[in-house]
Write an enzyme that holds these catalytic residues in place. Structure first.
Site, PDB file in Angstrom:
ATOM      1  N   GLY A  33       0.798  -1.219   0.000  1.00  0.00           N
ATOM      2  CA  GLY A  33       0.000   0.000   0.000  1.00  0.00           C
ATOM      3  C   GLY A  33       0.826   1.261   0.000  1.00  0.00           C
ATOM      4  NE  ARG A 275       1.067  -7.093   6.632  1.00  0.00           N
ATOM      5  CZ  ARG A 275       1.302  -7.322   7.940  1.00  0.00           C
ATOM      6  NH1 ARG A 275       2.004  -8.386   8.314  1.00  0.00           N
ATOM      7  NH2 ARG A 275       0.822  -6.522   8.865  1.00  0.00           N
ATOM      8  CE  LYS A 280      -3.589  -7.202   8.216  1.00  0.00           C
ATOM      9  NZ  LYS A 280      -3.911  -5.803   7.850  1.00  0.00           N
ATOM     10  CG  ASP A 499      -4.901  40.361  26.386  1.00  0.00           C
ATOM     11  OD1 ASP A 499      -6.064  40.117  26.745  1.00  0.00           O
ATOM     12  OD2 ASP A 499      -3.890  39.948  26.990  1.00  0.00           O
TER      13      ASP A 499
END
Length: 767
Positions: A33, A275, A280, A499
């Site tokens: 991938g 795999r 998995k 501020d």
């Protein structure tokens, strides 16, 4: 992006497989991938892209020869000895990080020597990259094996452009914190400018770990790390649709006898490709298929499961045990349901070419993608890309990262065998119209967001960070005063946004002690004498405070971070946002704050009209900070679907409407007064993360000044309120001298100003 870049990709392995025979190298492209995802930019002529990784070759002489051979291909191997590589890759990366990140802590086997090897190997990757790198290069580090590399690069070359992509899950902070060397791993990743994950869940987990373990300040998807801002984002990886489509066209032109896998002629073919890894869910899938056949005996003889297991990490004992378990299950189920001419499970333990894999995808009507935990999973996307007939069903684990993108798939709990068996039946009996409708939806998304789009989206986000982020602010020196003086004189109008706490008024323990210095108040009053001067107090304080100390001054008052405004010369306040959502949620937020005050002595709550602020400046620091981090996480979860958000500050936690920020207020004032950057000037001064919103407004025209240490969003910084008072005095004298036709006086050393009413009082945090 059209500008040519020089990109260095760093990954554990190069995108090739190398075999040495008789002193020569057989170099072939490898699959995967990551390789598919990055192939586009590595082979793209628009960019000069080099790939750095281990080449699988050990020993000084063969390594030197391999480096010479790979250089024309823009591939750079990393020199690591065999012992170090085994400890780094098998020992630490795959025996510790991999199981822990996939929620299998019982599979973790930590040894200190493997951590040492991990550090040494990461150092080797970083050193090799620095040998190749040139000024202006983009360095993209990939995956969990190299989590230390970004910080190692940053330490040696602070100005490099560095990003990191994490290709596996990032676990919840409760799991991550059990990992040895967890802090080193977090700091390693924070060396990058951009950190990418596959899903927003992983982004949230990483940010949570950075907050809990390192005490980092976070706003939305940005983490403050030292003097840098680190961006974190979700970028789901796509598949190589172009090459898959090319293989499909090749298969379409083959005569039926030449088509691969002719023996797979069952009416219903289910397919699993993985795999061989314990994450998995292969045993659970096999058991579910057995359960499907037992409950639906009509499918015995008709339905087959093809399970392709690609060999993986064969040197690790647990993987050998998994293989034995899978093969026992296959044998048992084939023995139970098999008969002459029918083998229910076709088990293949080998690697296949892309052509064969695509052929399997096309043969199958149902894809079984049921990992127990997966970073993304590309099998489900490749199955969809290969089904040019727009038919087929994906059964997808809800614990795979891809589940967040593939709503048309049948979602299952991979630990629930009954659930998976029921999904198999539903897929097998689904009406053709529904199958095709689901597949069309999936294909549209997969084809639009392929691997090339993923890569470009990441690079574009990275470029945007690099191009829009301000350089670290520099100290405001006298020569900068001189430059600014000239701008003041030439300007048609001057807009000043200030501020209060920590900027005009020094920091104090409690809000009621915050009293602006008399000298500063008088300067603000005298600014009203200059027609070109537009002064704005932009504070987190409530209206009552501002009316008490600034109410009679010729300026605009903007309170509670931009929620309320009282214009100069007016007595009524206007609300700038809708407060309905805040009112309905306030009770629950107040309950959480009350609980904090109960358990953290020295903390207290400040209630405003549209904000709630928790102060813990007087509490025991370490304990209060740890409790504040937990509170912030709880508030993020509570407010996730509301228009409110939580804003950590200096020893404060504030809840207010998300759209209320000081930057919006600055933008609104400038718009109302038709600010013209060619004729007008404006500057913003603040000291807190809330003030960074002001600095980001029109950054090229904004003379932004941060009070305290350098800030990545401000152009300049000064050390404290005394220097702010000096700057205001200088502005006043410049404008006054212009009116009198005189030159500006020299800048004198500042002296602390006495506050109104109490010389020893100091101001509170601007919550």
């Amino acid at each position: 992006m059209t500008k040519k870049r020089r990109i260095l990709i760093i990954s554990n392995r190069l995108p090739i497989t190398v075999k040495e025979e008789n002193g020569t190298f057989d170099v072939r492209p490898s699959a995967g991938g990551l390789v598919a995802g990055l192939r586009g930019i590595h082979q793209n002529d628009n960019d000069d892209t080099w790939w750095i990784g281990h080449g699988g070759v050990f020993g000084d002489d063969p390594f030197t020869r391999l480096r010479r051979e790979l250089e024309p291909r823009k591939l750079v191997p990393v020199p690591i000895d065999q012992t170090t590589y085994d400890g780094y890759y098998n020992g630490m990366a795959n025996n510790v990080i991999w199981p822990q990140f996939h929620y299998f802590p019982s599979m973790m086997h930590y040894q200190p020597r493997n951590w040492e090897a991990f550090e040494q190997a990461n150092r080797a990757f970083a050193d090799t990259a620095l040998e190749v790198a040139k000024p202006g290069d983009w360095i993209w580090v990939h995956d969990y094996q190299l989590m230390l590399v970004p910080q190692m690069l940053r330490e040696r070359a602070p100005n490099l452009r560095i990003s990191y992509f994490h290709h596996i899950p990032f676990p919840s902070s409760e799991i991550f914190r059990t990992l040895p060397n967890r802090v080193a791993l977090l700091r390693g990743l924070l060396g990058a400018d951009l950190i990418g994950f596959h899903t927003y869940d992983y982004v949230r987990h990483f940010i949570s770990s950075a907050v809990r373990l390192l005490g980092k300040d976070v706003y939305l998807d940005e983490i403050t790390h030292g003097d840098r801002m680190v961006k974190v984002g979700a970028f789901p990886l796509g598949v190589d649709c172009e090459s898959i489509n090319a293989v499909c066209e090749e298969l379409d032109h083959l005569a039926p006898p030449q088509q691969p896998f002719q023996e797979l002629n069952a009416p219903l073919v289910m397919l699993g490709i993985d795999r061989l890894d314990y994450t998995k869910g292969i045993p659970e899938r096999l058991e579910a298929f057995g359960r499907f056949l037992r409950k639906n005996p009509d499918y015995i003889g008709k339905a087959v499961l093809v399970q392709l297991c690609v060999p993986s990490r064969q040197k690790i004992p647990s993987y050998g045990e998994l293989r034995a378990r899978v093969e026992r299950l296959v044998g048992q189920l084939n023995g139970e349901f098999g008969k002459p001419g029918y083998t229910p499970i076709h088990y293949l333990y080998q690697s296949f070419s892309q052509k064969d894999v695509v052929a399997l995808y096309r043969k199958a009507q149902i894809a079984l993608v049921t990992p127990l935990r997966d970073g993304l999973n590309l099998v489900c996307k490749e199955f969809v890309a290969a089904h040019t007939d727009e038919d087929g069903v994906v059964i997808l684990s809800e614990l795979a990262g891809a589940a967040t993108e593939m709503g048309e798939a049948l979602s299952v709990n991979p630990f629930d065998v009954e659930d998976m068996a029921a999904a198999m039946l539903r897929a097998a009996t689904m009406e053709p119209a529904e199958r095709q409708s689901r597949m069309r939806g999936l294909r549209k998304r997969i084809l639009e967001f392929d691997n090339y789009v993923w890569c470009q989206t990441f690079l574009d986000s990275w470029a945007n960070i690099t191009e829009t982020r301000a350089d670290k602010s520099v100290k405001l020196e006298p020569h900068a005063f001189a430059d600014f003086t000239e701008q003041l004189r030439k300007a048609r109008r001057v807009f000043l946004f200030l501020d209060n706490d920590g900027t005009l008024t020094p920091i104090a323990a409690r809000p009621e002690l915050a009293i602006p210095p008399r000298e500063v108040v008088e300067l603000l009053r005298q600014f009203g004498l200059f027609g070109k001067m537009h002064v704005n107090i932009v504070t987190g304080r409530p209206r009552e405070y501002c009316e008490t100390y600034f109410g009679d001054l010729p300026l605009n008052l903007i309170t509670e971070h931009g929620i309320f405004m009282r214009s100069r010369g007016e007595f009524e306040w206007e609300s700038l946002i809708d407060l309905e959502d805040y009112t309905s949620t306030r009770t629950e937020v107040k309950r959480l704050f009350d609980m904090f005050v109960r358990f953290v002595p020295g903390s207290h709550i400040e209630e405003k009209i549209a904000c709630l602020v928790l102060h813990y400046r007087q509490a025991e620091p370490l304990f209060a900070e740890s409790q504040a981090k937990l509170l912030i996480e709880t508030l993020h979860a509570l407010l996730g679907k509301t228009t409110l958000s939580v804003f950590p500050g200096k020893k404060t936690v504030e809840v207010r409407p998300l759209v209320a920020d000081k930057g919006q207020a600055v933008e609104m004032v400038l718009t109302r007064h038709d600010f013209d950057p060619d004729q007008d000037v404006f500057f913003t001064i603040g000291d807190d993360t809330t003030d960074e919103f002001m600095y980001k407004i029109h950054p090229n025209n904004n003379f932004s000044i941060h009070v305290g240490k350098p800030n990545v969003h401000a152009h300049y910084y000064v050390e404290g309120p005394v220097e702010v008072a000096l700057l205001l005095k200088h502005i006043h004298e410049t404008l006054a001298s212009d009116l009198a036709g005189q030159s500006a006086p020299e800048i004198e050393d500042p002296e602390p100003a006495d506050p109104v009413g109490a010389a020893d009082s100091v101001g509170a945090t601007d919550a």
